[in-house]
Motif scaffolding. Structure first.
Motif, PDB file in Angstrom:
ATOM      1  N   UNK A 159       1.028  -1.136   0.391  1.00 17.75           N
ATOM      2  CA  UNK A 159      -0.129  -0.126  -0.250  1.00 17.75           C
ATOM      3  C   UNK A 159       0.379   1.269  -0.232  1.00 17.75           C
ATOM      4  N   UNK A 160       0.703   2.022  -1.194  1.00 23.09           N
ATOM      5  CA  UNK A 160       2.403   2.673  -1.211  1.00 23.09           C
ATOM      6  C   UNK A 160       1.144   4.288  -1.974  1.00 23.09           C
ATOM      7  N   UNK A 190      -1.845   4.701  -5.099  1.00 22.58           N
ATOM      8  CA  UNK A 190      -3.069   5.977  -4.687  1.00 22.58           C
ATOM      9  C   UNK A 190      -1.657   7.087  -5.144  1.00 22.58           C
ATOM     10  N   UNK A 191      -2.337   7.249  -5.294  1.00 20.39           N
ATOM     11  CA  UNK A 191      -1.281   9.076  -6.320  1.00 20.39           C
ATOM     12  C   UNK A 191      -1.999  10.633  -6.106  1.00 20.39           C
ATOM     13  N   UNK A 192      -1.176  11.143  -5.033  1.00 19.70           N
ATOM     14  CA  UNK A 192      -1.928  12.328  -5.069  1.00 19.70           C
ATOM     15  C   UNK A 192      -1.445  13.143  -5.892  1.00 19.70           C
ATOM     16  N   UNK A 237     -10.651  10.410  -5.857  1.00 22.43           N
ATOM     17  CA  UNK A 237     -12.318  10.974  -4.849  1.00 22.43           C
ATOM     18  C   UNK A 237     -12.036  11.519  -4.129  1.00 22.43           C
ATOM     19  N   UNK A 238     -11.157  13.293  -4.144  1.00 19.88           N
ATOM     20  CA  UNK A 238     -10.591  14.174  -3.683  1.00 19.88           C
ATOM     21  C   UNK A 238     -10.002  14.761  -4.976  1.00 19.88           C
ATOM     22  N   UNK A 244      -6.208   3.168  -6.025  1.00 23.98           N
ATOM     23  CA  UNK A 244      -6.860   1.820  -6.797  1.00 23.98           C
ATOM     24  C   UNK A 244      -8.337   1.158  -5.891  1.00 23.98           C
ATOM     25  N   UNK A 245      -8.953   0.211  -6.192  1.00 26.35           N
ATOM     26  CA  UNK A 245     -10.270   0.030  -5.158  1.00 26.35           C
ATOM     27  C   UNK A 245      -9.996  -0.614  -3.988  1.00 26.35           C
ATOM     28  N   UNK A 246      -9.828  -0.046  -3.145  1.00 27.46           N
ATOM     29  CA  UNK A 246      -9.805  -0.707  -1.283  1.00 27.46           C
ATOM     30  C   UNK A 246      -8.977   0.648  -1.587  1.00 27.46           C
TER      31      UNK A 246
END
Length: 383
Positions: A159-160, A190-192, A237-238, A244-246
């Motif tokens: 989870x990165x 995840x990407x910010x 989502x923001x 990715x899902x979840x």
């Protein structure tokens, strides 16, 4: 009537190898010898002082931010987490994130962080273009960023998050997309994806770097990158967050949903709901590391605090909730602020008339136009 929202814990490590010219966080250049043991003791002493406000409440996420938390060895992070677990009730499987600078990455440390209980890594990559990284004052290059990611994967992290910026000095649309392609190739969960902003009291604010893209170019970058992320399976989502899902960031979701959080460490901020007092308290700690170290075991550690008045609560709530693409609900507003939904009527009417807000009677969210004029939309809720 106020109800208790979920509770998170934020832990601030204030030191960096070097202060970036765009950074407005409470970060300080690290001394030659970091006072690791003293700071760990200070953090736990700080937490001891905070406990009476949250007795019995479970903690849903923990986030080590900075500064550069990865300057601390795994043993120190483990000691902090052991101390937290001895003092607070932790929810099973809670998300524990540690921010990491790719320029400070070592395989042994990632193994130690994972053994300590960290289960999510957040890399401040910012770009994969060495010229852009130099313009941002980063201490790493693109090769180090990729290598750091690979080291975290090899240590078992599944989870990165990758932080990327766009609208960088000298950056083109093609360059922003090239950065994104290199991030996608690493397959983070995840990407910010943030717009570079010139924050007050930073070097860039005092002396803006040459070659900053204009507003229209930055908007084109954002739109193109949003489309590419969606194609790659990252759901937005923001405003700046894609997953990715979840794999949404549970800690950040708690902020945006107006949850509670304890903040320990130099300059750390917290927000706590106090139903018995019908109040919401914001508190932040002394910013300078040495001042904080000297005062962590007493009330002198508190830099300032304030109770959020009823007149300010609509703005405080919307400042967070309207960042979420799914928005929020009127029931959540009532529960988290203790105010009636009618407190939003006047601002809602103005926002809907301008096409900035979409509502269905219970749920509300910023429209596409509202996202474009986010600051103006949120400003409607100012007292």
């Amino acid at each position: 009537m106020l109800s208790l929202p979920p509770l998170a814990l934020y832990i601030h490590i204030p030191w960096c190898v070097r202060k970036c010219p765009y950074c407005d966080f409470n970060s300080h250049r690290a001394p030659e010898a970091l006072p690791v043991a003293d700071y760990v003791r200070a953090l736990l002493a700080d937490l001891d002082q905070e406990l009476p406000q949250v007795w019995g409440r479970p903690v849903s996420s923990i986030f080590f931010g900075g500064g550069t938390p990865s300057l601390f060895p795994g043993a120190a992070i483990g000691e902090i987490l052991e101390g937290v677990a001895a003092r607070l009730r932790l929810m099973p499987g809670l998300e524990v994130t540690l921010e990491t600078n790719p320029g400070t990455a070592e395989f042994d440390r990632f193994e130690a962080y994972r053994a300590a209980g960290v289960n999510r890594i957040s890399f401040g990559a910012q770009s994969f273009d060495d010229a852009r990284l130099a313009a941002l004052g980063r201490i790493h290059d693109s090769g180090q960023a990729k290598r750091a990611f690979e080291l975290a994967r090899a240590a078992g992290f599944d989870n990165i998050n990758l932080d990327l910026m766009y609208a960088l000095p000298g950056q083109t649309l093609e360059g922003a997309l090239a950065d994104l392609e290199q991030a996608i190739a690493l397959a983070p969960e995840h990407v910010s994806h943030y717009h570079l902003t010139l924050e007050p009291n930073t070097l860039f604010a005092a002396k803006p770097p040459p070659g900053l893209p204009d507003e229209d170019s930055a908007w084109d970058m954002q739109a193109a990158c949003q489309q590419r992320l969606a194609e790659a399976g990252y759901a937005q989502y923001e405003i700046s967050a894609y997953a990715k899902p979840g794999r949404r960031s549970q800690h950040n979701l708690n902020y945006w949903q107006f949850g509670d959080y304890l903040g320990i460490g130099a300059g750390a901020h917290g927000k706590i709901t106090l139903p018995a007092e019908d109040a919401i308290l914001r508190r932040w700690k002394l910013k300078h590391p040495q001042a904080y170290l000297d005062a962590a075991a007493s009330s002198a550690r508190i830099g300032s605090e304030q109770h959020i008045g009823a007149a300010d609560l609509p703005f405080e709530f919307m400042l967070n909730a309207l960042r979420l693409l799914e928005g929020s609900t009127l029931s959540t507003f009532e529960a988290r602020t203790g105010l009636p939904r009618s407190a939003l009527d006047a601002a809602f009417a103005k926002a809907e008339a301008r096409g900035w807000l979409e509502t269905d009677g219970e749920r509300f969210r910023a429209s596409a136009l509202g996202q474009q004029f986010q600051n103006d939309l949120i400003g409607l809720f100012l007292a």
